[in-house]
Design a protein around this motif. Structure first.
Motif, mmCIF file in Angstrom:
data_model
loop_
_atom_site.group_PDB
_atom_site.id
_atom_site.type_symbol
_atom_site.label_atom_id
_atom_site.label_comp_id
_atom_site.label_asym_id
_atom_site.label_seq_id
_atom_site.Cartn_x
_atom_site.Cartn_y
_atom_site.Cartn_z
ATOM 1 N N CYS A 61 -54.384 13.008 29.534
ATOM 2 C CA CYS A 61 -55.176 13.880 28.677
ATOM 3 C C CYS A 61 -54.285 15.050 28.262
ATOM 4 O O CYS A 61 -53.648 15.684 29.094
ATOM 5 C CB CYS A 61 -56.384 14.400 29.447
ATOM 6 N N ASP A 62 -54.255 15.302 26.940
ATOM 7 C CA ASP A 62 -53.401 16.414 26.468
ATOM 8 C C ASP A 62 -54.126 17.753 26.572
ATOM 9 O O ASP A 62 -53.607 18.772 26.154
ATOM 10 C CB ASP A 62 -52.861 16.135 25.060
ATOM 11 N N LYS A 63 -55.336 17.748 27.082
ATOM 12 C CA LYS A 63 -56.059 19.013 27.255
ATOM 13 C C LYS A 63 -56.020 19.484 28.720
ATOM 14 O O LYS A 63 -55.852 20.658 29.002
ATOM 15 C CB LYS A 63 -57.529 18.843 26.820
ATOM 16 N N CYS A 64 -56.221 18.503 29.624
ATOM 17 C CA CYS A 64 -56.288 18.920 31.031
ATOM 18 C C CYS A 64 -55.243 18.236 31.905
ATOM 19 O O CYS A 64 -55.103 18.575 33.085
ATOM 20 C CB CYS A 64 -57.687 18.673 31.599
ATOM 21 N N CYS A 100 -62.417 15.908 31.305
ATOM 22 C CA CYS A 100 -62.888 17.044 30.497
ATOM 23 C C CYS A 100 -63.624 16.618 29.233
ATOM 24 O O CYS A 100 -64.200 17.451 28.537
ATOM 25 C CB CYS A 100 -61.724 17.973 30.147
ATOM 26 N N GLY A 101 -63.608 15.338 28.920
ATOM 27 C CA GLY A 101 -64.354 14.851 27.766
ATOM 28 C C GLY A 101 -63.668 15.047 26.435
ATOM 29 O O GLY A 101 -64.276 14.829 25.381
ATOM 30 N N ALA A 102 -62.402 15.451 26.438
ATOM 31 C CA ALA A 102 -61.667 15.667 25.191
ATOM 32 C C ALA A 102 -61.380 14.341 24.502
ATOM 33 O O ALA A 102 -61.191 13.316 25.161
ATOM 34 C CB ALA A 102 -60.359 16.400 25.478
ATOM 35 N N ASP A 103 -61.389 14.364 23.161
ATOM 36 C CA ASP A 103 -61.033 13.165 22.389
ATOM 37 C C ASP A 103 -59.537 12.924 22.535
ATOM 38 O O ASP A 103 -58.735 13.841 22.352
ATOM 39 C CB ASP A 103 -61.377 13.368 20.908
ATOM 40 N N LEU A 104 -59.175 11.693 22.832
ATOM 41 C CA LEU A 104 -57.761 11.369 23.040
ATOM 42 C C LEU A 104 -57.376 10.169 22.203
ATOM 43 O O LEU A 104 -58.227 9.371 21.799
ATOM 44 C CB LEU A 104 -57.508 11.045 24.517
ATOM 45 N N LYS A 126 -61.989 8.988 25.495
ATOM 46 C CA LYS A 126 -62.452 10.301 25.933
ATOM 47 C C LYS A 126 -61.939 10.527 27.337
ATOM 48 O O LYS A 126 -61.944 9.613 28.173
ATOM 49 C CB LYS A 126 -63.992 10.354 25.905
ATOM 50 N N CYS A 127 -61.478 11.733 27.539
ATOM 51 C CA CYS A 127 -60.965 12.069 28.860
ATOM 52 C C CYS A 127 -62.119 12.016 29.858
ATOM 53 O O CYS A 127 -63.158 12.650 29.644
ATOM 54 C CB CYS A 127 -60.334 13.453 28.838
#
Ligand SMILES: [Zn+2]
Ligand SMILES: [Zn+2]
Length: 159
Positions: free
Chosen positions: A152-155, A141-145, A137-138
């Motif tokens: 992190c591919d989200k932030c 931002c808490g995104a699943d990675l 988890k990032c």
């Protein structure tokens, strides 16, 4: 649709109406002539409406010809429409197969344990060999990675 097609369609529409009328009229004339001919034969009279016979038959031929010509496009497009669903059906039958192959390819993706390097199922959360967590988890931002993600591919946070 251009004007030529519209005119063409109008002619065909007329033919579809006029054709059967002419054919039926011809049939009526032919029957009148026929009945009159045999009727006059039986009572030895002179056939007075025998000309109807000669008018009727060409009219039937012309009427049938006009009708056939008028419906030519319908016949052609009908057979086309008949074929189209076959293609669609074939497409629908192929689609799940293609999707299954795509899923199989996607599922063949494995999760490599970052701790011991063994292959785990794509949806595995923990390594079956060492129990290490395969889902990161990032922290930002808490995104699943993915377990092997570097960023992190989200932030874009570096892990
Ligand atoms: Zn492991
Ligand atoms: Zn993140």
């Amino acid at each position: 649709m251009n004007d030529k097609d519209k005119k063409h369609l109008a002619i065909k529409k007329t033919l579809k109406i006029v054709g059967p009328i002419v054919a039926i009229a011809g049939l009526v004339f032919a029957i009148i002539g026929f009945v009159d001919f045999f009727g006059s034969m039986s009572d030895f009279g002179r056939p007075t409406k025998f000309w109807c016979f000669f008018v009727g038959f060409p009219l039937i031929a012309v009427g049938v010809g006009m009708t056939a010509w008028g419906f030519q496009r319908e016949i052609a497009s009908y057979s086309m429409r008949e074929n189209a669903p076959v293609f669609n059906e074939a497409g629908k039958k192929i689609q799940p197969g293609v999707r299954a192959i795509a899923d199989a390819v996607k599922n063949s993706d494995v999760r490599i344990c970052p701790s011991c390097g063994s292959e785990n199922d794509n949806d595995a959360a923990f390594c079956k060999k060492c129990g290490a967590s395969l889902v990161k988890k990032c922290p930002s931002c808490g995104a699943d990675l993915d377990a092997d993600a570097q960023f992190c591919d989200k932030c874009g946070t570096k892990l």
